[in-house]
Design a protein around this motif. Structure first.
Motif, PDB file in Angstrom:
ATOM      1  N   MET A   1       2.682   4.504  13.126  1.00 17.34           N
ATOM      2  CA  MET A   1       2.349   3.893  11.731  1.00 17.34           C
ATOM      3  C   MET A   1       0.601   4.041  11.651  1.00 17.34           C
ATOM      4  O   MET A   1       0.014   4.033  12.726  1.00 17.34           O
TER       5      MET A   1
ATOM      6  N   PHE B   1       6.917   6.920   0.211  1.00 13.96           N
ATOM      7  CA  PHE B   1       7.935   6.535   1.209  1.00 13.96           C
ATOM      8  C   PHE B   1       7.416   5.648   2.329  1.00 13.96           C
ATOM      9  O   PHE B   1       6.182   5.760   2.352  1.00 13.96           O
ATOM     10  N   PHE B   2       8.152   4.709   2.768  1.00  6.99           N
ATOM     11  CA  PHE B   2       7.712   3.674   3.735  1.00  6.99           C
ATOM     12  C   PHE B   2       6.628   2.862   2.863  1.00  6.99           C
ATOM     13  O   PHE B   2       5.322   2.483   3.483  1.00  6.99           O
ATOM     14  N   SER B   3       6.614   2.405   1.956  1.00  7.82           N
ATOM     15  CA  SER B   3       5.684   1.578   1.306  1.00  7.82           C
ATOM     16  C   SER B   3       6.152  -0.103   1.644  1.00  7.82           C
ATOM     17  O   SER B   3       6.907  -0.841   1.171  1.00  7.82           O
TER      18      SER B   3
ATOM     19  N   TYR C   1       0.946  -1.110   0.045  1.00 12.83           N
ATOM     20  CA  TYR C   1      -0.037  -0.167  -0.055  1.00 12.83           C
ATOM     21  C   TYR C   1       0.972   1.250  -0.132  1.00 12.83           C
ATOM     22  O   TYR C   1       1.795   1.351   0.897  1.00 12.83           O
ATOM     23  N   SER C   2       0.796   1.919  -1.131  1.00 15.60           N
ATOM     24  CA  SER C   2       1.642   3.123  -1.325  1.00 15.60           C
ATOM     25  C   SER C   2       1.131   4.465  -1.071  1.00 15.60           C
ATOM     26  O   SER C   2       0.476   5.049  -2.305  1.00 15.60           O
TER      27      SER C   2
ATOM     28  N   GLU D   1      -1.221  12.075  17.834  1.00 16.68           N
ATOM     29  CA  GLU D   1      -1.637  13.496  17.720  1.00 16.68           C
ATOM     30  C   GLU D   1      -3.033  13.509  16.716  1.00 16.68           C
ATOM     31  O   GLU D   1      -4.267  14.089  17.246  1.00 16.68           O
TER      32      GLU D   1
ATOM     33  N   GLY E   1      -0.797   6.727  10.899  1.00 16.41           N
ATOM     34  CA  GLY E   1      -1.151   7.976  11.415  1.00 16.41           C
ATOM     35  C   GLY E   1      -0.654   8.168  12.817  1.00 16.41           C
ATOM     36  O   GLY E   1      -0.880   7.232  13.689  1.00 16.41           O
TER      37      GLY E   1
ATOM     38  N   MET F   1       6.738   3.123  17.498  1.00 16.06           N
ATOM     39  CA  MET F   1       6.498   3.070  15.786  1.00 16.06           C
ATOM     40  C   MET F   1       4.899   2.947  15.956  1.00 16.06           C
ATOM     41  O   MET F   1       4.303   3.451  14.851  1.00 16.06           O
TER      42      MET F   1
HETATM   43  C1  LIG Z   1       6.384   0.589  10.509  1.00 14.04           C
HETATM   44  C2  LIG Z   1       5.558   1.598   9.711  1.00 14.04           C
HETATM   45  C3  LIG Z   1       5.102   0.955   8.424  1.00 14.04           C
HETATM   46  C4  LIG Z   1       4.389   1.889   7.653  1.00 14.04           C
HETATM   47  N1  LIG Z   1       3.855   1.140   6.374  1.00 14.04           N
HETATM   48  C5  LIG Z   1       3.239   2.045   5.691  1.00 14.04           C
HETATM   49  C6  LIG Z   1       2.735   1.581   4.255  1.00 14.04           C
HETATM   50  O1  LIG Z   1       2.866   0.486   4.080  1.00 14.04           O
HETATM   51  N2  LIG Z   1       2.294   2.661   3.452  1.00 14.04           N
HETATM   52  C7  LIG Z   1       2.078   3.739   3.524  1.00 14.04           C
HETATM   53  O2  LIG Z   1       1.724   4.486   2.502  1.00 14.04           O
HETATM   54  N3  LIG Z   1       2.716   4.257   4.739  1.00 14.04           N
HETATM   55  C8  LIG Z   1       3.257   3.466   5.770  1.00 14.04           C
HETATM   56  N4  LIG Z   1       3.936   4.226   6.882  1.00 14.04           N
HETATM   57  C9  LIG Z   1       3.828   5.647   7.015  1.00 14.04           C
HETATM   58  C10 LIG Z   1       2.895   6.042   7.958  1.00 14.04           C
HETATM   59  O3  LIG Z   1       1.546   5.740   7.654  1.00 14.04           O
HETATM   60  C11 LIG Z   1       3.491   7.533   8.356  1.00 14.04           C
HETATM   61  O4  LIG Z   1       4.568   7.514   8.912  1.00 14.04           O
HETATM   62  C12 LIG Z   1       2.496   8.168   9.035  1.00 14.04           C
HETATM   63  O5  LIG Z   1       1.347   8.529   8.613  1.00 14.04           O
HETATM   64  C13 LIG Z   1       3.279   9.543   9.832  1.00 14.04           C
HETATM   65  O6  LIG Z   1       3.659  10.204   8.569  1.00 14.04           O
HETATM   66  P1  LIG Z   1       5.229  10.764   8.778  1.00 14.04           P
HETATM   67  O7  LIG Z   1       5.928   9.688   8.896  1.00 14.04           O
HETATM   68  O8  LIG Z   1       5.304  11.599   7.276  1.00 14.04           O
HETATM   69  O9  LIG Z   1       5.238  11.695   9.915  1.00 14.04           O
HETATM   70  P2  LIG Z   1       4.735  13.539   9.796  1.00 14.04           P
HETATM   71  O10 LIG Z   1       3.548  13.597   9.162  1.00 14.04           O
HETATM   72  O11 LIG Z   1       5.978  14.200   9.459  1.00 14.04           O
HETATM   73  O12 LIG Z   1       4.678  13.515  11.412  1.00 14.04           O
HETATM   74  C14 LIG Z   1       5.807  13.701  12.282  1.00 14.04           C
HETATM   75  C15 LIG Z   1       5.115  13.844  13.546  1.00 14.04           C
HETATM   76  O13 LIG Z   1       4.648  15.173  13.838  1.00 14.04           O
HETATM   77  C16 LIG Z   1       3.852  15.054  14.669  1.00 14.04           C
HETATM   78  N5  LIG Z   1       2.517  15.550  14.120  1.00 14.04           N
HETATM   79  C17 LIG Z   1       1.731  15.356  12.906  1.00 14.04           C
HETATM   80  N6  LIG Z   1       0.468  15.491  12.616  1.00 14.04           N
HETATM   81  C18 LIG Z   1       0.319  16.383  13.898  1.00 14.04           C
HETATM   82  C19 LIG Z   1      -0.858  17.209  14.393  1.00 14.04           C
HETATM   83  N7  LIG Z   1      -1.918  17.159  13.406  1.00 14.04           N
HETATM   84  N8  LIG Z   1      -0.873  17.796  15.415  1.00 14.04           N
HETATM   85  C20 LIG Z   1       0.268  17.603  16.482  1.00 14.04           C
HETATM   86  N9  LIG Z   1       1.528  17.002  15.880  1.00 14.04           N
HETATM   87  C21 LIG Z   1       1.372  16.238  14.844  1.00 14.04           C
HETATM   88  C22 LIG Z   1       3.657  13.720  15.363  1.00 14.04           C
HETATM   89  O14 LIG Z   1       4.486  13.864  16.431  1.00 14.04           O
HETATM   90  C23 LIG Z   1       4.163  12.829  14.026  1.00 14.04           C
HETATM   91  O15 LIG Z   1       4.710  11.683  14.659  1.00 14.04           O
HETATM   92  C24 LIG Z   1       4.470   3.375   7.798  1.00 14.04           C
HETATM   93  C25 LIG Z   1       5.074   3.608   8.985  1.00 14.04           C
HETATM   94  C26 LIG Z   1       5.735   2.876   9.711  1.00 14.04           C
HETATM   95  C27 LIG Z   1       6.386   3.552  11.039  1.00 14.04           C
END
Ligand SMILES: Cc1cc2nc3c(=O)[nH]c(=O)nc-3n(C[C@H](O)[C@H](O)[C@H](O)COP(=O)(O)OP(=O)(O)OC[C@H]3O[C@@H](n4cnc5c(N)ncnc54)[C@H](O)[C@@H]3O)c2cc1C
Length: 464
Positions: free
Chosen positions: A377, A167-169, A135-136, A382, A379, A373
């Motif tokens: 993951m 990223f992180f697909s 899922y990407s 927060e 979302g 983690m």
């Molecule tokens: C093990 C793992 C597997 C994953 N697998 C998939 C996958 O298969 N496919 C896919 O598409 N994605 C995947 N992801 C990605 C995951 O969905 C995202 O990491 C997640 O949605 C957060 O996005 P980001 O990492 O860009 O963090 P950001 O959006 O940059 O957020 C970083 C930090 O900012 C803070 N923050 C963000 N929003 C708010 C807010 N509204 N209010 C206050 N603070 C806030 C939080 O502390 C958050 O942790 C995976 C992630 C992990 C860790």
């Protein structure tokens, strides 16, 4: 009165079988091949996994949260929650039982939004356990906020052409196909301008920039792809759901995925609590067992209370989904996702801490970062808290005037009026009426106080 916390004896038998099977046959895979949720399954490992899956199918426990027409047993979410309390102990168990992320969520959306042809081509092999999927959605510049996504799909005749970076697909290196979310109409809001596409993973133009690992995994050994889509062409019929419907599809997918993460987190947290208690009862310091020390007892008690509250919340949410739908249970799913991260982090940190140097060594394999983690993951915490708060607030209204409805003078004046009404209904000559009048004079609001309160309310609320 239908309020029952017991498990059917027949299903309990299934759970008991699973418990032994997972401990004996599946957990060893975690020790030898790693316990992360995403795995490469090459031969001869595939043969071993297939052998285990055959036993699971024979017990009618394969993908059993899915309806029978999708190849499952139609047990629903509550039974899946009880199963996941066992499966969540092991990274490999969901794969052996046909309920691993991200395939469960992907199967659910193809089943719900896919055409008959899409179901035959993409869903069936997934349900049979013949292929993996990916899922990407998340992009390097932002995951929590879908309005930041820029990956674009443009219609060109009978095809869509996809360009962008994700990223992180997870599991892309094993997946036969990828569900890609892309902007199809940049002129409308992101909630109506994005669409989902089914993309075979060997389509020309898919470039994996890195297979990102977790924590200290070796560079290049990870299971989470940073992937570039460069002029990736798919036929028009690979659109999943309607054009512009991606946000709705994503919500449906992630809702299910989040509660499944929470169910497995119950199991992980229970395992950490077991280790915490065993250590407390094994290690003696300053003349007594750790378990005798009140600060350690506090750790045990806090962990148990947190885990029990979390578990009940997860089971109730699973029950609610079975009674209504994932959408109806949205607030509770978000709350479970928040609790999963908090409870797991708290208990695993305590368990690791109580093991002292052994706990931080590579002899035990504690990983407190699993809780961290979990808070990211699908979302971050927060965002889920914001979602819970918004939905909770929908059930309330602001106070009609300057003062809260629970404002003391307002309540006393209101109570006084109610009491006077009741007394007013009594016969003025009766003894009881006299007694009530006397009682009123002795009450918290005697005549003069109530008069002053009323005047204060009139003056201040009247001034608005
Ligand atoms: C093990 C793992 C597997 C994953 N697998 C998939 C996958 O298969 N496919 C896919 O598409 N994605 C995947 N992801 C990605 C995951 O969905 C995202 O990491 C997640 O949605 C957060 O996005 P980001 O990492 O860009 O963090 P950001 O959006 O940059 O957020 C970083 C930090 O900012 C803070 N923050 C963000 N929003 C708010 C807010 N509204 N209010 C206050 N603070 C806030 C939080 O502390 C958050 O942790 C995976 C992630 C992990 C860790």
């Amino acid at each position: 009165m239908a309020w029952d916390f017991s498990t059917d004896p027949e299903f309990q038998e299934q759970l008991d079988w699973m418990d032994g099977f997972v401990r004996r046959e599946v957990e060893p895979l975690d020790l030898l091949f790693g316990r992360m949720t995403y795995h490469a399954i090459d031969e001869p490992l595939r043969t071993i996994v297939e052998g285990l899956r055959a036993q699971v199918r024979e017990r009618k426990l394969w993908a059993c949260h899915l309806d029978p027409e999708l190849g499952g047993e139609g047990y629903g979410q509550l039974k899946l929650a009880l199963m996941n309390e066992i499966l969540g102990r092991s990274g490999w168990a969901p794969i052996v039982f046909g309920c691993q992320a991200p395939d469960t969520g992907n199967a659910e959306i193809i089943a719900h939004y896919g055409t008959d042809e899409q179901k035959a081509r993409w869903l069936q092999p997934l349900l049979n356990g013949e292929v993996f999927s990916c899922y990407s959605m998340t992009e390097p510049q932002g995951g929590s906020d879908p309005t930041m996504f820029t990956t674009r799909a443009v219609r060109d005749g009978d095809e869509w052409v996809i360009n962008g970076e994700k990223f992180f697909s997870s599991n892309l290196r094993e997946a036969s196909f990828i569900i890609v979310m892309a902007v199809t109409d940049p002129d409308v809001s992101a909630y109506r301008g994005m669409s989902m596409f089914l993309v075979p993973s060997d389509t020309p133009g898919i470039q994996v920039l890195a297979h990102i690992g977790l924590g200290t995994e070796e560079w290049g050994e990870g299971m989470h792809a940073h992937v570039r889509y460069e002029n990736v062409r798919v036929p028009a019929e690979n659109l999943l759901g309607g054009e512009g419907q991606a946000f709705e599809v994503a919500q449906r997918r992630l809702g299910g995925g989040r509660i499944h993460h929470a169910m497995r987190a119950v199991a992980s947290a229970q395992k950490q609590l077991d280790m915490l208690c065993e250590r407390a009862l094994s290690r003696t310091t300053q003349g007594e067992l750790l378990a005798k020390k009140q600060m350690v007892q506090e750790m045990v008690a806090d962990s148990w209370i947190q885990l029990q509250s979390f578990r009940l919340m997860v089971l109730h949410t699973a029950w609610l989904i079975d009674q209504s739908s994932t959408a109806e249970a949205r607030r509770q799913i978000a709350a479970c996702k928040v609790l999963a991260a908090e409870v797991l982090s708290a208990i695993s940190t305590r368990a690791q801490h109580l093991h002292g140097a052994l706990g931080v060594s590579n002899l035990m394999g504690f990983s407190a970062s699993y809780g961290v983690m979990m808070g990211i993951m699908d979302g971050p915490t927060e965002v889920h808290k914001v979602s819970v708060a918004r939905q909770v607030l929908k059930g309330y209204q602001g106070s009609p005037d300057l003062w809260p409805t629970e404002f003391g003078p307002r309540k006393v004046v209101g109570a006084r009026h109610r009491f006077e009404e009741m007394v007013g209904d009594l016969d003025p000559t009766a003894e009881q009426r006299v007694a009530f009048d006397e009682l009123l004079q002795r009450s918290a609001g005697d005549d003069e106080t109530v008069k002053q309160m009323q005047a204060y309310l009139d003056a201040t609320i009247g001034n608005l």
